[in-house]
Design a protein around this motif. Sequence first.
Motif, mmCIF file in Angstrom:
data_model
loop_
_atom_site.group_PDB
_atom_site.id
_atom_site.type_symbol
_atom_site.label_atom_id
_atom_site.label_comp_id
_atom_site.label_asym_id
_atom_site.label_seq_id
_atom_site.Cartn_x
_atom_site.Cartn_y
_atom_site.Cartn_z
ATOM 1 N N VAL A 141 0.870 -1.164 -0.016
ATOM 2 C CA VAL A 141 -0.016 0.147 0.053
ATOM 3 C C VAL A 141 0.845 1.225 -0.100
ATOM 4 O O VAL A 141 1.502 1.501 0.888
ATOM 5 N N ALA A 142 1.124 1.909 -0.901
ATOM 6 C CA ALA A 142 1.759 3.031 -1.231
ATOM 7 C C ALA A 142 1.299 4.367 -0.774
ATOM 8 O O ALA A 142 2.074 5.354 -0.524
ATOM 9 N N SER A 143 -0.001 4.534 -0.784
ATOM 10 C CA SER A 143 -0.748 5.809 -0.451
ATOM 11 C C SER A 143 -1.823 5.251 0.476
ATOM 12 O O SER A 143 -2.549 4.313 0.398
ATOM 13 N N VAL A 144 -2.299 6.338 1.231
ATOM 14 C CA VAL A 144 -3.478 6.431 2.231
ATOM 15 C C VAL A 144 -4.777 5.977 1.270
ATOM 16 O O VAL A 144 -5.650 5.156 1.687
ATOM 17 N N ASP A 145 -4.674 6.607 -0.020
ATOM 18 C CA ASP A 145 -6.062 6.340 -0.828
ATOM 19 C C ASP A 145 -6.027 4.921 -1.373
ATOM 20 O O ASP A 145 -7.070 4.283 -1.837
ATOM 21 N N ASP A 146 -5.079 4.035 -1.257
ATOM 22 C CA ASP A 146 -4.933 2.613 -1.700
ATOM 23 C C ASP A 146 -5.425 1.572 -0.506
ATOM 24 O O ASP A 146 -5.175 0.372 -0.602
ATOM 25 N N MET A 147 -5.534 2.234 0.677
ATOM 26 C CA MET A 147 -6.030 1.494 1.766
ATOM 27 C C MET A 147 -7.221 0.774 1.601
ATOM 28 O O MET A 147 -8.204 1.491 1.110
ATOM 29 N N SER A 148 -7.564 -0.631 1.990
ATOM 30 C CA SER A 148 -8.748 -0.989 2.226
ATOM 31 C C SER A 148 -9.306 -1.037 3.480
ATOM 32 O O SER A 148 -8.515 -0.760 4.409
ATOM 33 N N PRO A 149 -10.735 -1.354 3.801
ATOM 34 C CA PRO A 149 -11.223 -1.350 5.163
ATOM 35 C C PRO A 149 -10.551 -2.242 5.704
ATOM 36 O O PRO A 149 -10.266 -1.987 7.084
ATOM 37 N N TRP A 150 -10.090 -3.356 5.399
ATOM 38 C CA TRP A 150 -9.392 -4.333 6.103
ATOM 39 C C TRP A 150 -8.117 -3.818 6.924
ATOM 40 O O TRP A 150 -7.720 -3.909 7.743
ATOM 41 N N ASP A 151 -7.361 -3.204 5.760
ATOM 42 C CA ASP A 151 -6.143 -2.384 6.385
ATOM 43 C C ASP A 151 -6.303 -1.380 7.506
ATOM 44 O O ASP A 151 -5.547 -1.528 8.406
ATOM 45 N N ALA A 152 -7.474 -0.640 7.381
ATOM 46 C CA ALA A 152 -7.793 0.328 8.256
ATOM 47 C C ALA A 152 -8.072 -0.430 9.731
ATOM 48 O O ALA A 152 -7.959 0.187 10.794
ATOM 49 N N LEU A 153 -8.914 -1.649 9.724
ATOM 50 C CA LEU A 153 -9.132 -2.121 10.760
ATOM 51 C C LEU A 153 -8.037 -2.720 11.383
ATOM 52 O O LEU A 153 -7.737 -2.773 12.669
ATOM 53 N N LYS A 154 -7.019 -3.296 10.663
ATOM 54 C CA LYS A 154 -5.770 -3.879 11.488
ATOM 55 C C LYS A 154 -5.032 -2.761 11.904
ATOM 56 O O LYS A 154 -4.556 -3.035 13.238
ATOM 57 N N SER A 183 3.480 1.605 3.233
ATOM 58 C CA SER A 183 4.522 2.436 2.898
ATOM 59 C C SER A 183 4.920 3.079 4.309
ATOM 60 O O SER A 183 3.753 3.464 4.987
ATOM 61 N N ARG A 184 6.157 3.667 4.377
ATOM 62 C CA ARG A 184 6.398 4.670 5.441
ATOM 63 C C ARG A 184 5.612 5.847 5.433
ATOM 64 O O ARG A 184 4.990 6.284 6.659
ATOM 65 N N LYS A 185 5.335 6.420 4.311
ATOM 66 C CA LYS A 185 4.882 7.776 4.233
ATOM 67 C C LYS A 185 3.294 7.264 4.273
ATOM 68 O O LYS A 185 2.730 8.074 5.005
ATOM 69 N N ALA A 186 2.685 6.295 3.898
ATOM 70 C CA ALA A 186 1.244 6.041 4.026
ATOM 71 C C ALA A 186 0.935 5.723 5.492
ATOM 72 O O ALA A 186 -0.200 5.938 5.912
ATOM 73 N N ALA A 187 1.712 4.997 5.971
ATOM 74 C CA ALA A 187 1.655 4.827 7.545
ATOM 75 C C ALA A 187 1.763 5.932 8.351
ATOM 76 O O ALA A 187 0.847 5.963 9.238
ATOM 77 N N THR A 188 2.677 7.034 8.172
ATOM 78 C CA THR A 188 2.652 8.206 8.888
ATOM 79 C C THR A 188 1.464 9.067 8.490
ATOM 80 O O THR A 188 0.850 9.368 9.459
ATOM 81 N N ASP A 189 0.914 9.274 7.429
ATOM 82 C CA ASP A 189 -0.061 9.874 7.105
ATOM 83 C C ASP A 189 -1.358 9.420 7.496
ATOM 84 O O ASP A 189 -2.062 10.192 8.306
#
Length: 276
Positions: A141-154, A183-189
Amino acid sequence: MDVLLLFKAAIMGIVEGLTEFLPISSTGHLILAGALLGMDDAKSKVFDIAIQTGAILAVILVYAERLKAVLQGLPSQPQARRFALNVAIGFFPAVALGLIFGKAIKAHLFTPTVVATAFIVGGFIILWAERRYAQSGSVRVASVDDMSPWDALKVGLAQCLAMVPGTSRSGATIIGAMFFGLSRKAATDYSFFLAIPTLVGAGAYSLLKERALLSVDDIPMFATGLLFSFLSAWVCVRWLLRYIATHSFTPFAYYRIAFGLLVLITAHQGWIVWQD
């Protein structure tokens, strides 16, 4: 007006703003600063939580254009709705588990051993996560926009680890997200975006719950803390976004380990009372 009290409030605000979004636990640093400044009574605990709102205002300012675009796009843009949904999903576990276990955690986990262990273990986890991240060579997942709901829950579940004193909310979310393939950027954002409802909610809940401790005379102290928390967090957030473009979180890991040892030493010597 107590000028010395306002000075102490400003120092506490600076500590909050500088540590809230770094993976080093703002709570641990506020306990240390509060003990040194004599701001460790019940009202000061409410103050520590309330001034988080100032730090969040800095995040809102830094990401103002993005947040504005999301709000404007909610009625018609699927991407904006997915972003808002992912933040809500990530926020929910902390609310649910906080209401269920909050009192028990305060009663049993706020000890020097737990705080120090969380600092030290968290430091080694960051070292492990960064080594794993470097060896993988790619991210899912390179960007916050690429996250799925499952990613968000985890990531939201990872944030719940921060209920253990000394863990760090930003550390749990950022490092957890990196473990899950962001990614480090997506995780931080995402950690920043998730902080907005989490910390605003915690501040509002604390003020409402402990309102009997507060009076009109406390407004200057709280206002000073909020102001300096906002200013220092604004500087810190802007710096961190530049930092992660070319650096890892490894230095913070070593800092956590050293700070954990500091907690053990100060507690053992009786210099700092780390219990809440």
